[in-house]
Design an enzyme around this catalytic site. Structure first.
Site, PDB file in Angstrom:
ATOM      1  CB  VAL A  57      45.155  50.371  45.417  1.00 25.66           C
ATOM      2  CG1 VAL A  57      43.885  49.769  46.128  1.00 25.66           C
ATOM      3  CG2 VAL A  57      45.324  50.037  44.089  1.00 25.66           C
ATOM      4  CB  VAL A  59      44.517  50.607  53.416  1.00 25.81           C
ATOM      5  CG1 VAL A  59      45.674  49.828  52.678  1.00 25.81           C
ATOM      6  CG2 VAL A  59      45.085  51.965  53.953  1.00 25.81           C
ATOM      7  CB  ILE A  83      49.612  50.265  49.761  1.00 24.31           C
ATOM      8  CG1 ILE A  83      49.761  48.810  49.113  1.00 24.31           C
ATOM      9  CG2 ILE A  83      48.434  50.300  50.737  1.00 24.31           C
ATOM     10  CD1 ILE A  83      48.282  48.381  48.469  1.00 24.31           C
ATOM     11  CE  LYS A  84      45.694  57.963  47.312  1.00 29.45           C
ATOM     12  NZ  LYS A  84      44.784  58.667  46.687  1.00 29.45           N
ATOM     13  CB  ILE A  85      49.069  54.128  54.131  1.00 28.43           C
ATOM     14  CG1 ILE A  85      48.810  52.437  53.713  1.00 28.43           C
ATOM     15  CG2 ILE A  85      48.905  54.285  55.707  1.00 28.43           C
ATOM     16  CD1 ILE A  85      50.185  51.527  54.296  1.00 28.43           C
TER      17      ILE A  85
END
Length: 217
Positions: A57, A59, A83-85
């Site tokens: 998912v 940010v 979390i994709k950053i």
């Protein structure tokens, strides 16, 4: 090598999950906007109810502090959310903090082995190299995947898994597997292309035709 599905389409995810070959899902706001008007949280929770493996998912914040706050909220949507950053200075700062908190980060938008190395050093669980987009600008995307794998193999303490992302065709998946990528995240259409082969179709037709001849005797 694991295969993740790169989509936010619930029907596609259900169908792919039924094949028993999908280990995770990657999403982003663009994929979400393309498939549904539902909010990100609702769609993510639905996906996580179908897929037991990692669900990435992204940010939407741009500063480290905002990324961290947003990531902490989204990580609570389901136990298998990561979390994709993006690989930016703020993204690296956020990744180093979140990884210390036990939140798995998929460092995205990597276009060089150096970027992927920095993501791994920051504690990312995954580094995503965008093969297709590199190919689009005349660079060898798969070479970056190969270089990254070789670099990380030299340092066993760096535990980041390499994702071949922005996959455009079945050969990208083949090359990623040959290079030793941990994951290829593929669109549904490419997954279906991987399954199909005209000789398989011809073989099935021949078997059925031969059986009809036997059955009619």
């Amino acid at each position: 090598m694991q295969i993740f599905l790169d989509t936010a389409n619930i029907d596609q995810i259900k169908q792919a999950a039924g094949l028993g070959i999908i280990s995770g899902v990657t999403t982003n706001p663009s994929l979400l906007a393309k498939e549904t008007t539902a909010d990100y949280e609702t769609v993510t929770k639905k996906i996580c109810s179908i897929i037991d493996g990692p669900v990435s998912v992204e940010v939407l914040s741009e500063t480290a502090d905002e990324m961290i706050k947003e990531a902490r909220i989204k990580a609570k949507w389901a136990p298998n959310v990561n979390i994709k950053i993006p690989i930016t200075p703020d993204g690296l700062t956020a990744t180093s903090v979140l990884s210390e908190e036990g939140i798995d980060v998929n460092m995205t938008l990597c276009f060089s082995a150096n970027q992927a190395l920095l993501g791994a050093l920051a504690g990312a669980a995954y580094v995503s190299i965008f093969v297709g987009r590199l190919d689009d600008v005349g660079q060898d995307g798969m070479q970056v995947v190969e270089d990254t794998i070789k670099i990380l193999a030299n340092y066993p303490d760096l535990e980041a898994q390499v994702i071949a992302a922005s996959i455009r065709n079945p050969m990208h998946v083949t090359y990623a597997a040959m290079a030793g990528a941990d994951v290829a995240t593929v669109p549904y259409a490419v997954l279906m292309q991987m399954i199909q082969h005209p000789l398989t179709d011809a073989g099935i037709k021949r078997f059925l035709d031969d059986w009809k001849k036997v059955a009619n005797k």
